[in-house]
Design an enzyme around this catalytic site. Structure first.
Site, PDB file in Angstrom:
ATOM      1  CD  GLU A 100     -18.778 -44.956  58.528  1.00  0.00           C
ATOM      2  OE1 GLU A 100     -18.888 -46.020  59.146  1.00  0.00           O
ATOM      3  OE2 GLU A 100     -19.671 -44.114  58.449  1.00  0.00           O
ATOM      4  CE  LYS A 121     -17.068 -55.126  56.355  1.00  0.00           C
ATOM      5  NZ  LYS A 121     -16.802 -56.176  57.300  1.00  0.00           N
ATOM      6  CG  ASP A 170     -12.439 -58.502  61.486  1.00  0.00           C
ATOM      7  OD1 ASP A 170     -13.616 -58.891  61.365  1.00  0.00           O
ATOM      8  OD2 ASP A 170     -11.457 -59.214  61.223  1.00  0.00           O
ATOM      9  CE1 TYR A 179     -22.794 -50.324  61.772  1.00  0.00           C
ATOM     10  CE2 TYR A 179     -20.718 -50.981  62.743  1.00  0.00           C
ATOM     11  CZ  TYR A 179     -21.978 -51.297  62.282  1.00  0.00           C
ATOM     12  OH  TYR A 179     -22.417 -52.586  62.335  1.00  0.00           O
ATOM     13  CE  LYS A 200     -14.007 -57.987  53.930  1.00  0.00           C
ATOM     14  NZ  LYS A 200     -14.997 -58.988  54.006  1.00  0.00           N
ATOM     15  CB  CYS A 226     -20.832 -90.855  44.272  1.00  0.00           C
ATOM     16  SG  CYS A 226     -21.184 -90.217  45.903  1.00  0.00           S
ATOM     17  CB  CYS A 269     -23.837 -93.729  47.185  1.00  0.00           C
ATOM     18  SG  CYS A 269     -23.982 -92.747  45.686  1.00  0.00           S
ATOM     19  CB  CYS A 298     -23.319 -88.256  43.382  1.00  0.00           C
ATOM     20  SG  CYS A 298     -24.283 -89.614  44.006  1.00  0.00           S
ATOM     21  CB  CYS A 351     -26.096 -90.303  47.356  1.00  0.00           C
ATOM     22  SG  CYS A 351     -24.471 -89.725  47.862  1.00  0.00           S
TER      23      CYS A 351
HETATM   24  S1  IVH Z   1     -22.416 -50.165  58.113  1.00  0.00           S
HETATM   25  C1  IVH Z   1     -26.252 -51.806  56.222  1.00  0.00           C
HETATM   26  N1  IVH Z   1     -20.091 -49.411  58.957  1.00  0.00           N
HETATM   27  O1  IVH Z   1     -19.467 -54.931  58.728  1.00  0.00           O
HETATM   28  C2  IVH Z   1     -25.004 -52.300  56.804  1.00  0.00           C
HETATM   29  N2  IVH Z   1     -20.611 -51.730  59.099  1.00  0.00           N
HETATM   30  O2  IVH Z   1     -20.067 -56.737  56.480  1.00  0.00           O
HETATM   31  C3  IVH Z   1     -24.621 -51.439  57.923  1.00  0.00           C
HETATM   32  N3  IVH Z   1     -18.877 -53.098  60.105  1.00  0.00           N
HETATM   33  O3  IVH Z   1     -22.500 -56.222  59.898  1.00  0.00           O
HETATM   34  C4  IVH Z   1     -23.251 -51.661  58.317  1.00  0.00           C
HETATM   35  N4  IVH Z   1     -17.452 -51.470  60.488  1.00  0.00           N
HETATM   36  O4  IVH Z   1     -20.752 -55.545  61.627  1.00  0.00           O
HETATM   37  C5  IVH Z   1     -20.909 -50.444  58.772  1.00  0.00           C
HETATM   38  N5  IVH Z   1     -18.086 -48.569  59.702  1.00  0.00           N
HETATM   39  C6  IVH Z   1     -18.898 -49.606  59.526  1.00  0.00           C
HETATM   40  C7  IVH Z   1     -18.540 -50.920  59.897  1.00  0.00           C
HETATM   41  C8  IVH Z   1     -19.438 -51.958  59.655  1.00  0.00           C
HETATM   42  C9  IVH Z   1     -17.685 -52.765  60.608  1.00  0.00           C
HETATM   43  C10 IVH Z   1     -19.418 -54.480  60.044  1.00  0.00           C
HETATM   44  C11 IVH Z   1     -20.824 -54.623  60.575  1.00  0.00           C
HETATM   45  C12 IVH Z   1     -21.601 -55.246  59.461  1.00  0.00           C
HETATM   46  C13 IVH Z   1     -20.525 -55.849  58.629  1.00  0.00           C
HETATM   47  C14 IVH Z   1     -20.974 -55.995  57.200  1.00  0.00           C
END
Ligand code: IVH
Length: 718
Positions: free
Chosen positions: A136, A138, A140, A246, A334, A439, A442, A457, A463
Site C-alpha cells: 500500500e 505510505k 505522508d 488502512y 521508503k 569541551c 566547560c 567531554c 559540564c
Molecule cells: S500501517 C503497525 N499503512 O506510517 C503500524 N501506516 O511510519 C500500522 N502510514 O504511524 C501502520 N500510510 O501514520 C500503515 N498504508 C499505511 C500507511 C501508514 C501511512 C503511516 C502511519 C504510521 C506511520 C508509520
C-alpha cells in the site's frame, strides 16, 4: 445559526474588578466558569451556540482578569482545568486500547528480502510455505484511530506517543471521508488510517495564509497535523482534509481473515481505502509494485513517502506479533532521500547528555523537498577527515571543510546528512578542520577511547551542556513527557539557575508559582495561563511508568527498549534500584541476574551499575523519587496472562514453533526468558535433543515441561 444572548451578563469594568473583595470575586468566577461550560457544550456538543464568539472571548477575558488579581480565583480556575474543565487549551489525552505502533523502515531491496527472511525464520517457514502480502502507498500525513460503538463514531484519537493519543473527535467528525455512522453494528470497531492534506489544498492554504500574513506551513503533513488539532472544529472543516483507512485497531468481532479482505469490508462500510492497494504473492511482486508507485508518485494529489508491505493473513500477523514499537509483520519501503547542494558556513560541536561531542555542519539554508534545511550531521572526527568506521577512506578521501560546497540529503524526519563535497567549488583558502581537544561548553579535556569514534567531554556533572542536554532528554516526549517544556525553556531556566537537576523541575511551582515572591507568570514571555499550563504538565508527569522513568534518566547505552526490558524484569522501582545498586559487585547474584537478561549486554550492564553507584546519582535519586509516583511495571495483558512473572528457559529443538516465536509468545504472556538456568528459573521447556540442561534443572529443582505442555499453557492464554 440560532443565537440567544446570555441574559444578565455584562463584561466587568476595571472599576468593578477593583471594588470586589476576594470572596466576592470567587463567587463571580464560579458563575462565569459555569457559563463557559454551558457555552462550550452548546457549541461543541449540541451544535446550538448560546453566545457569539466575541461574547465568549469577553467572558474568558473576564475570568483572566479576576484570576490575575485574586490568588483564590486562580486556584479555582486551575481546579477547573484539572478536572478537564473548559479553559484548558489543547486536547485531553486518552489511552489507546491497543497501542499505535510505528513501522520499521527499509530503503533497499536487500532490506525487503531480509524482511521476508526474518519472517520465515521467526515462523520456521521454508521456501515451500507461501506467504501473501499487501502493498500500500505510505501516505505522508498523520495517523488517526476512529472508534465506533454499535456503529456510531464515538472517539477519534491521534497517535500521540503511541500509548496515549489526543482526543480530536469533534474535529474528525468534520471530515467528509470519515463516516459518522456505520451499517455494521459491532459493539466495537476501531478503524485506523491516515489524515492528510492534498497537494492542491495545501498550496491554496499557504497562498491564502501568505495574503493575510498568517503562518506558512512547511509541507502538507505539518498542515494536516495543525488542521486536525484546531481548537475550533469549524476551522478543521475549512482545511478540507482527507482520510484513507488502512487497518483495524480494537474490535469486538473480527472483520475478515486477511488484511486485504478487511480493507474491502472497510470500503463497503463507506471508508476510503487507497485505490493503489495491491495483493501480492511474492517479494518480487512487491518490489515491482514499489517501482510502479514511485514512477507515478508525482501524479498523485497527496504526498507519499514510501510503500508499506503487510503480511496478508491475520493469523500470521498475530503469530508474528510485535517488537516494542514496531510489528514484525510489516515494513515501510521508503523512497530514496531528496538532495540539494549548499555551502557549509561553520562547523559547530554539540555536547550530548552523555558528553559525546558531535560535529554539526551549519549550512546556508536550502529547501530540500519542501523543508528548509540549515544543518547536517557530520557524525564524528573521522567522518570529517574522510575516514570510515572501518578505518578505510570514504568520499574518495576528501575531507570536509568550513566554506566547502556539499551535497546534502534528507530522508524522512532524521537530521540531514552530507553525501559528498563538490571539490570543483572548493576555494584555495579553505583549511582542514581542526577537531577540538577540549569541551566547547566547560573546557574540560575531550577524551577519545580506543575503538570509539566519538570523543567525550570529561567534565561529567560539572559540564553545563551535558546537564542541559540531560534535562531536555528527561522532559522529552518519550521520556517524562512534560508537555510544553521546550528546549529553549530548559536552556533559559538553567541559565537563570531555576533548574539544575530533574528534581528542580518538580519544585518549580513551589519556588516560582503564583504564591511565590518571584513568579514564573510575571517573567518575560509568560503569563498566568502559560505558567499554569506548565505547572499542570509537570504535575501530570509526576505519575509515570517504570520504563519511562528509567529511560528518562538518560543513562548511557540505556535506550527506550532496554529501559522497558529492565522494567519488565524488575517490576518495581524499589526492586530495580536495590538490585542494581547491589549488582555493583561483579561477584554478586544481582550482577549475574542482570547479565542473564536476554537483551542486556555487558556494556549496558556496566553503564547502568556505574550510573547508580555514583554519589551524585545516589544523592539526587532519593529526592527525585520523593517527588514522583513511579507505577509498577504492568505489561499489556492478553486474556489471561498465564506466565506472568515466571522466568522461562528453552532448551533443545522445538517442533511446533521456532525459538524466536516461543520467546516472543512467552514474553507476551508476561514471562522473562533467560538463556541460562539458575535457581531463579521457574520453568524449563524441553525440546528435542536437549543437552545437559535437564539434569541441571533437576538439581536446581526447576520444573521441567515438554513442548506439548508448554503449548497447552499458551493455549490457555488465547
Ligand atoms: S500501517 C503497525 N499503512 O506510517 C503500524 N501506516 O511510519 C500500522 N502510514 O504511524 C501502520 N500510510 O501514520 C500503515 N498504508 C499505511 C500507511 C501508514 C501511512 C503511516 C502511519 C504510521 C506511520 C508509520
Amino acid at each position: 445559526m440560532r443565537y440567544i444572548p446570555i441574559m444578565g451578563y455584562k463584561t466587568f469594568t476595571t472599576e468593578q474588578v477593583d471594588a470586589l473583595a476576594a470572596e466576592e470575586a470567587l463567587i463571580e468566577v464560579k458563575k462565569l466558569l459555569k457559563l463557559v461550560g454551558k457555552a462550550d457544550f452548546a457549541y461543541h456538543s449540541a451544535d446550538d451556540p448560546i453566545m457569539t464568539d466575541a461574547e465568549y472571548d469577553a467572558l474568558k477575558n473576564d475570568i483572566m482578569l479576576l484570576a490575575k488579581k485574586f490568588p483564590l480565583v486562580r486556584v479555582e480556575v486551575k481546579k477547573e482545568e484539572r478536572v478537564g474543565g473548559t479553559l484548558a487549551p489543547g486536547f485531553t489525552k486518552v489511552k489507546h486500547v491497543i497501542p499505535m505502533l510505528s513501522l520499521s523502515n527499509g530503503t533497499s531491496n536487500t532490506d525487503i528480502f531480509n524482511f521476508e527472511a526474518s519472517i520465515r525464520k521467526f515462523l520456521g517457514f521454508s521456501v515451500q510455505n507461501s506467504i501473501s502480502f499487501v502493498s500500500e502507498p505510505k501516505i505522508d500525513g498523520l495517523s488517526l484511530a476512529l472508534r465506533y460503538e454499535s456503529g456510531i463514531l464515538v472517539q477519534a484519537l491521534t497517535r500521540g506517543d503511541g500509548i496515549n493519543g489526543e482526543n480530536v473527535t469533534l474535529n474528525a467528525m468534520t471530515l467528509p471521508d470519515i463516516p459518522k455512522r456505520l451499517s455494521n453494528k459491532f459493539n466495537v470497531l476501531e478503524v485506523r488510517g491516515e489524515v492528510y492534506m492534498s497537494k492542491h489544498h495545501f498550496a491554496e492554504l499557504n497562498r491564502s495564509h501568505k495574503e493575510i500574513g498568517e503562518k506558512i506551513f512547511a509541507n502538507p503533513r505539518n498542515a494536516a497535523a495543525g488542521s486536525i488539532r484546531q481548537l475550533d472544529p469549524n476551522r478543521t472543516a475549512e482545511r478540507k482534509l482527507g482520510f484513507f483507512a488502512y487497518s483495524l485497531g480494537d474490535f469486538s468481532e473480527p472483520l475478515a481473515e486477511t488484511h486485504f479482505e478487511a480493507l474491502n469490508k472497510l470500503k463497503e462500510l463507506g471508508f476510503r481505502v487507497n485505490p493503489r492497494v495491491k495483493l501480492c504473492s511474492s517479494i518480487d511482486e512487491l518490489l515491482r509494485h514499489y517501482e510502479e508507485i514511485s514512477c507515478n508518485r508525482a501524479e498523485l494529489d497527496y504526498d507519499i513517502d514510501g510503500v508499506v508491505y503487510k503480511v496478508n493473513e491475520i493469523k500470521l500477523q498475530r503469530r508474528l506479533g510485535s517488537r516494542s514499537t514496531t510489528p514484525r509483520w510489516a515494513i515501510a519501503h521508503k523512497f530514496p532521500p531528496e538532495e540539494a547542494i549548499t555551502q557549509i558556513i561553520d562547523i559547530d560541536i554539540q555536547v550530548g547528555r552523555t558528553g559525546s561531542l558531535s560535529p554539526v555542519a551549519k549550512l546556508q539554508p536550502i529547501n530540500i523537498g519542501g523543508v528548509i534545511v540549515s544543518s547536517a550531521t557530520l557524525h564524528n572526527e573521522d567522518y570529517i577527515a574522510a575516514i570510515g568506521n572501518d578505518g578505510l577512506p570514504i568520499r574518495d578521501g576528501i575531507d570536509i571543510r568550513v566554506n566547502d560546497w556539499v551535497e546534502v540529503y534528507r530522508a524522512g524526519d532524521v537530521i540531514p546528512k552530507i553525501k559528498g563535497v563538490v571539490l570543483e567549488k572548493r576555494s584555495s583558502t579553505t583549511k582542514k578542520f581542526k577537531y577540538p581537544v577540549v569541551c566547547p561548553s566547560c573546557g574540560s579535556p575531550a577524551k577519545r577511547e580506543e575503538n570509539d569514534s566519538i570523543s567525550r567531554c570529561t567534565g561529567a556533572i560539572f559540564c553545563p551542556a551535558q546537564a542541559i542536554e540531560g534535562l531536555k532528554h528527561f522532559v522529552s516526549r518519550r521520556a517524562m513527557n512534560i508537555d510544553g517544556f521546550g528546549n529553549k525553556i530548559i536552556e533559559n531556566f538553567f541559565l537563570i539557575d531555576w533548574i539544575k537537576t530533574p528534581v528542580d523541575i518538580f519544585r518549580l511551582e513551589k519556588s516560582f508559582g503564583p504564591d511565590s515572591h518571584i513568579r514564573l507568570e510575571d517573567m518575560d514571555g509568560w503569563g498566568l495561563l502559560s505558567a499554569a499550563n506548565l505547572f499542570r504538565a509537570i504535575n501530570e508527569a509526576r505519575f509515570t511508568t517504570l520504563s519511562r522513568f528509567i529511560y528518562a534518566l538518560g543513562i548511557r547505552h540505556i535506550g527506550e527498549q532496554v529501559a522497558s526490558l529492565l522494567a519488565k524484569n524488575y517490576l518495581t522501582w524499589e526492586n530495580f534500584y536495590s538490585q542494581i545498586c547491589a549488582a555493583h559487585s561483579k561477584k554478586s547474584d544481582q550482577w549475574v541476574d542482570l547479565c542473564s537478561i536476554d537483551g542486556i549486554g555487558k556494556t549496558m550492564a556496566e553503564s547502568l551499575v556505574a550510573y547508580f553507584y555514583s554519589e551524585h546519582t545516589k544523592n539526587m535519586m532519593s529526592e527525585l523519587i520523593s517527588e514522583l509516583h513511579v507505577e509498577d511495571f504492568e505489561f499489556v495483558e492478553s486474556k489471561r496472562s498465564v506466565l506472568k512473572n515466571l522466568t522461562v528457559v528453552f532448551t533443545g529443538t522445538l517442533q511446533q514453533m521456532t525459538r524466536l516465536e516461543a520467546k516472543a509468545r512467552a514474553e507476551e504472556q508476561g514471562a522473562k526468558v533467560t538463556s541460562s538456568l539458575s535457581s531463579k528459573t521457574d520453568l524449563l521447556v524441553l525440546g528435542e535433543n536437549s543437552g545437559s540442561k535437564a539434569r541441571k534443572a533437576k538439581e536446581l529443582q526447576v520444573k521441567i515441561i515438554s513442548e506439548y505442555e508448554w503449548l497447552d499453557l499458551l493455549s490457555k492464554a488465547d
